[in-house]
Design an enzyme around this catalytic site. Sequence first.
Site, mmCIF file in Angstrom:
data_model
loop_
_atom_site.group_PDB
_atom_site.id
_atom_site.type_symbol
_atom_site.label_atom_id
_atom_site.label_comp_id
_atom_site.label_asym_id
_atom_site.label_seq_id
_atom_site.Cartn_x
_atom_site.Cartn_y
_atom_site.Cartn_z
ATOM 1 N N ARG A 23 -7.459 13.349 6.025
ATOM 2 C CA ARG A 23 -7.178 11.770 5.869
ATOM 3 C C ARG A 23 -8.522 10.937 6.053
ATOM 4 O O ARG A 23 -9.022 10.082 5.381
ATOM 5 C CB ARG A 23 -6.151 11.432 6.809
ATOM 6 C CG ARG A 23 -6.017 9.929 6.811
ATOM 7 C CD ARG A 23 -5.412 9.267 5.548
ATOM 8 N NE ARG A 23 -4.991 7.957 5.465
ATOM 9 C CZ ARG A 23 -4.787 7.283 4.336
ATOM 10 N NH1 ARG A 23 -5.063 7.650 3.259
ATOM 11 N NH2 ARG A 23 -4.488 5.958 4.591
ATOM 12 N N TYR A 48 -0.325 5.036 0.753
ATOM 13 C CA TYR A 48 -0.328 5.977 1.441
ATOM 14 C C TYR A 48 -0.761 5.552 2.819
ATOM 15 O O TYR A 48 -1.817 4.854 3.283
ATOM 16 C CB TYR A 48 -1.868 6.718 1.189
ATOM 17 C CG TYR A 48 -1.655 7.522 -0.340
ATOM 18 C CD1 TYR A 48 -0.665 8.567 -0.716
ATOM 19 C CD2 TYR A 48 -2.248 6.822 -1.415
ATOM 20 C CE1 TYR A 48 -0.600 9.040 -1.902
ATOM 21 C CE2 TYR A 48 -2.153 7.518 -2.681
ATOM 22 C CZ TYR A 48 -1.032 8.535 -2.879
ATOM 23 O OH TYR A 48 -1.146 8.826 -4.088
ATOM 24 N N PHE A 102 -8.174 -1.426 7.560
ATOM 25 C CA PHE A 102 -9.275 -1.887 6.649
ATOM 26 C C PHE A 102 -8.545 -2.546 5.277
ATOM 27 O O PHE A 102 -9.208 -3.118 4.876
ATOM 28 C CB PHE A 102 -9.990 -0.613 6.108
ATOM 29 C CG PHE A 102 -9.353 0.137 5.265
ATOM 30 C CD1 PHE A 102 -8.686 1.372 5.401
ATOM 31 C CD2 PHE A 102 -9.661 0.144 3.929
ATOM 32 C CE1 PHE A 102 -8.126 2.229 4.625
ATOM 33 C CE2 PHE A 102 -9.156 0.824 2.917
ATOM 34 C CZ PHE A 102 -8.238 1.879 3.146
ATOM 35 N N ASP A 103 -7.373 -2.065 5.028
ATOM 36 C CA ASP A 103 -6.888 -2.547 3.931
ATOM 37 C C ASP A 103 -6.295 -4.021 4.039
ATOM 38 O O ASP A 103 -6.280 -4.759 3.294
ATOM 39 C CB ASP A 103 -5.608 -1.548 3.371
ATOM 40 C CG ASP A 103 -4.924 -1.670 1.822
ATOM 41 O OD1 ASP A 103 -5.544 -2.417 1.124
ATOM 42 O OD2 ASP A 103 -3.946 -1.299 1.916
ATOM 43 N N ASN A 128 -2.916 0.441 7.091
ATOM 44 C CA ASN A 128 -4.357 0.600 7.190
ATOM 45 C C ASN A 128 -5.056 -0.554 7.603
ATOM 46 O O ASN A 128 -4.963 -1.489 6.720
ATOM 47 C CB ASN A 128 -4.669 1.265 5.988
ATOM 48 C CG ASN A 128 -4.083 2.688 5.515
ATOM 49 O OD1 ASN A 128 -4.228 3.531 6.455
ATOM 50 N ND2 ASN A 128 -3.224 2.739 4.662
ATOM 51 N N ASP A 134 1.015 -1.232 0.078
ATOM 52 C CA ASP A 134 0.050 -0.045 0.053
ATOM 53 C C ASP A 134 1.004 1.162 0.048
ATOM 54 O O ASP A 134 2.120 1.171 0.576
ATOM 55 C CB ASP A 134 -0.863 0.142 1.134
ATOM 56 C CG ASP A 134 -1.671 1.341 1.479
ATOM 57 O OD1 ASP A 134 -2.352 1.895 0.511
ATOM 58 O OD2 ASP A 134 -1.367 2.057 2.553
ATOM 59 N N LYS A 150 -10.213 0.379 -2.688
ATOM 60 C CA LYS A 150 -10.228 -0.833 -1.702
ATOM 61 C C LYS A 150 -11.219 -0.306 -0.524
ATOM 62 O O LYS A 150 -11.551 0.745 -0.318
ATOM 63 C CB LYS A 150 -8.840 -0.659 -1.170
ATOM 64 C CG LYS A 150 -7.687 -0.870 -2.003
ATOM 65 C CD LYS A 150 -6.280 -0.448 -1.103
ATOM 66 C CE LYS A 150 -5.259 -0.552 -1.742
ATOM 67 N NZ LYS A 150 -3.772 -0.316 -1.081
ATOM 68 N N THR A 187 1.642 3.795 4.410
ATOM 69 C CA THR A 187 2.350 2.461 4.401
ATOM 70 C C THR A 187 3.799 2.783 3.951
ATOM 71 O O THR A 187 4.774 2.791 4.869
ATOM 72 C CB THR A 187 1.787 1.144 3.799
ATOM 73 O OG1 THR A 187 0.524 0.949 4.173
ATOM 74 C CG2 THR A 187 2.788 -0.033 3.938
ATOM 75 N N SER A 202 0.446 -3.509 4.466
ATOM 76 C CA SER A 202 -0.146 -2.124 4.415
ATOM 77 C C SER A 202 -0.486 -1.916 6.072
ATOM 78 O O SER A 202 -0.570 -2.617 6.855
ATOM 79 C CB SER A 202 -1.928 -2.333 4.114
ATOM 80 O OG SER A 202 -2.403 -1.183 4.404
ATOM 81 N N SER A 254 -2.178 0.628 -4.797
ATOM 82 C CA SER A 254 -2.687 1.820 -4.226
ATOM 83 C C SER A 254 -4.155 2.297 -4.625
ATOM 84 O O SER A 254 -4.508 2.073 -5.950
ATOM 85 C CB SER A 254 -1.628 2.754 -4.386
ATOM 86 O OG SER A 254 -2.165 4.123 -3.722
ATOM 87 N N ASN A 255 -4.918 2.976 -4.196
ATOM 88 C CA ASN A 255 -6.027 3.932 -4.500
ATOM 89 C C ASN A 255 -5.541 5.028 -5.168
ATOM 90 O O ASN A 255 -6.562 5.598 -6.109
ATOM 91 C CB ASN A 255 -6.603 4.452 -3.029
ATOM 92 C CG ASN A 255 -7.774 3.401 -2.544
ATOM 93 O OD1 ASN A 255 -8.204 2.563 -3.216
ATOM 94 N ND2 ASN A 255 -8.069 3.715 -1.291
#
Lengths: 221, 221
Positions: A39, A10, A177-178, A175, A8, A149, A12, A173, A116-117
């Site tokens: 964010r 952002y 959720f990721d 994040n 990931d 994602k 990470t 990641s 990545s998003n």
Amino acid sequence: MARAIAFDAYGTLFDVHSVRALCEEMFPGKGAALSQLWRLKQLEYTWLRSLMGRYEDFWAVTRDALVYALKNQGVTPVEADLDRLMGEYLRLSPHAEAAEALKRLKEMGIRLSIASNGSPAMLDAVVSNARFDTLLEAVISVDPVRVFKPHDAAYKIVTDTLGLPANEILFVSSNGFDVAGASHYGFESVWIQRSTGQMEELGVQPRHAIRFLTDIPALLA
Amino acid sequence: MARAIAFDAYGTLFDVHSVRALCEEMFPGKGAALSQLWRLKQLEYTWLRSLMGRYEDFWAVTRDALVYALKNQGVTPVEADLDRLMGEYLRLSPHAEAAEALKRLKEMGIRLSIASNGSPAMLDAVVSNARFDTLLEAVISVDPVRVFKPHDAAYKIVTDTLGLPANEILFVSSNGFDVAGASHYGFESVWIQRSTGQMEELGVQPRHAIRFLTDIPALLA
């Protein structure tokens, strides 16, 4: 053993809160609140737009989130301020240990990529600014599938691009959720906890939980 | 003119922060933080589970969110505390003007319903506790479609149940993301702003923005 890693971007590899300093310089006393809310809304809007089927790319979503954050802090958003703050997203600082981790993994012969998003233009800029381009085999954006994602399609593009099944790829990641989405999809997931991380309660646990990117080589040994 | 209204439940008819008092009683000094984080994670988990295709009903999601909030505040979640706090969700206080608004609209001959993420059992409890059951023609849960708002399917069940096209139904919510989803689906949307509301930047605006539920009759005049 995994021979490929998808990172990931952002949060990470890159520190999304490196925008805080400019926020604080431009709006004294509001830097931390602006950075946090920017964010939070950026992520919420990726989820909400994906659910509604109203995809706009990560650049547009990030700008919308900034508008929300500024209004929330009593600042009228004007073009010049938005442009200046958005510019920071093209040169986010890498996390302190990111370069060293990538170099060591590359030396181990592992195939390295970003998943990545971010829109392709945003990712190109931030990767090249950090001089990570020569370390990465692929920079994979969700943009072609027009959903963010943790939708499965945002992970399928990674297995399709790398030409490997999910369980042969380490997905890294910070994040929660990721990590949950990546685990659900079938990757061997690695959660970068750093100092403040708390895993989300989504009924999926990461395969590995480590503090730093430089802890990854030990997982591969 | 709309002859039917669908109300969001949590945050719109019922005050989700009426749990704050019990949070504060059980964990002094942490009531406000627990209540805020519980609600934030509850919503995030509905979006994330919907995107991942890992639906669990709103009771389970709300309990998971409570677990996250407690851990975040340094409290070890134990069954008895979870049960006691979850019990509050079955008797949330209605917002101050909700009963009066429903009664006046019912007297005007408008068909009234709830359209909510809540599970049927949760909605039955909170509606009956507030004595709203005789005022409502239908209490519509997303549970049969196994996806949460703002996915289109969570709104389609409303038009299907009421047997009316979306543009003949007033959809009332204090939650910006819900107003955006309802507008996107085609309802005549009404955003209840109360005192603190800030609309989300999702590229969709509510058709109407009012302060209180009791401002609705004037929209129908």
